[in-house]
Design a protein around this motif. Structure first.
Motif, mmCIF file in Angstrom:
data_model
loop_
_atom_site.group_PDB
_atom_site.id
_atom_site.type_symbol
_atom_site.label_atom_id
_atom_site.label_comp_id
_atom_site.label_asym_id
_atom_site.label_seq_id
_atom_site.Cartn_x
_atom_site.Cartn_y
_atom_site.Cartn_z
ATOM 1 N N PHE A 31 0.717 -1.188 -0.160
ATOM 2 C CA PHE A 31 0.050 -0.036 0.170
ATOM 3 C C PHE A 31 0.874 1.245 -0.050
ATOM 4 O O PHE A 31 1.920 1.441 0.665
ATOM 5 C CB PHE A 31 -0.821 0.179 1.395
ATOM 6 C CG PHE A 31 -1.638 1.253 1.312
ATOM 7 C CD1 PHE A 31 -2.874 1.655 0.662
ATOM 8 C CD2 PHE A 31 -1.355 2.418 2.241
ATOM 9 C CE1 PHE A 31 -3.664 2.647 0.785
ATOM 10 C CE2 PHE A 31 -1.913 3.484 2.127
ATOM 11 C CZ PHE A 31 -3.095 3.715 1.421
ATOM 12 N N ARG A 32 0.707 2.102 -0.924
ATOM 13 C CA ARG A 32 1.159 3.639 -0.890
ATOM 14 C C ARG A 32 -0.075 4.562 -0.849
ATOM 15 O O ARG A 32 -0.977 4.422 -1.842
ATOM 16 C CB ARG A 32 1.946 3.731 -2.117
ATOM 17 C CG ARG A 32 3.260 2.932 -1.880
ATOM 18 C CD ARG A 32 4.120 2.841 -3.059
ATOM 19 N NE ARG A 32 4.119 3.977 -3.813
ATOM 20 C CZ ARG A 32 4.631 3.922 -5.138
ATOM 21 N NH1 ARG A 32 5.253 2.923 -5.602
ATOM 22 N NH2 ARG A 32 4.594 4.866 -5.933
ATOM 23 N N PRO A 33 -0.114 5.658 -0.234
ATOM 24 C CA PRO A 33 -1.100 6.668 -0.056
ATOM 25 C C PRO A 33 -1.319 7.229 -1.456
ATOM 26 O O PRO A 33 -0.308 7.539 -2.219
ATOM 27 C CB PRO A 33 -0.846 7.493 1.012
ATOM 28 C CG PRO A 33 0.517 7.487 1.252
ATOM 29 C CD PRO A 33 0.968 5.939 0.894
ATOM 30 N N ASP A 35 -1.224 10.274 -3.145
ATOM 31 C CA ASP A 35 -0.871 11.607 -2.728
ATOM 32 C C ASP A 35 -0.803 12.286 -4.083
ATOM 33 O O ASP A 35 -0.229 13.424 -4.009
ATOM 34 C CB ASP A 35 0.420 11.790 -1.977
ATOM 35 C CG ASP A 35 1.523 10.899 -2.481
ATOM 36 O OD1 ASP A 35 1.377 10.461 -3.700
ATOM 37 O OD2 ASP A 35 2.628 10.794 -2.101
ATOM 38 N N ALA A 46 -2.525 2.299 -4.253
ATOM 39 C CA ALA A 46 -3.175 3.249 -3.520
ATOM 40 C C ALA A 46 -4.387 2.518 -3.064
ATOM 41 O O ALA A 46 -5.355 2.593 -2.051
ATOM 42 C CB ALA A 46 -3.689 4.566 -4.068
#
Length: 88
Positions: A31-33, A35, A46
């Motif tokens: 997971f990566r936000p 942004d 995301a």
């Protein structure tokens, strides 16, 4: 078509990478936000539907060559990762 070929190559390499520990910190990215910096397929991180395993190890053309090599091991008993070399 290109996306499905690349996805198949990635799946082949991913399965091999998962079977070959040890993975160290930073070699698995989940997971990566969202942004605003994620583009294209990276947006799947995301949503939580993607994982990258050692993403810098197998870019583009190298990924396709490695996937073909790994698939070849499935057709040749005694070849590939985890096999013992007998002889000299």
């Amino acid at each position: 078509m290109i996306h499905s070929v690349r996805a198949a190559a990635a799946a082949t390499v991913r399965a091999t990478c998962i079977r070959r520990p040890p993975l160290v910190d930073g070699e698995v990215i989940g997971f990566r936000p969202a942004d605003g910096t994620l583009k294209g397929d990276a947006t799947n991180h995301a949503s939580g539907t993607a994982v990258a395993i050692r993403p810098t190890w197998y870019p583009d053309a190298r990924l396709k060559r490695l996937a073909a090599r790994i698939r070849g091991w499935e057709d040749m008993p005694g070849q590939g990762a985890g096999t013992l070399s007998v002889g000299a």
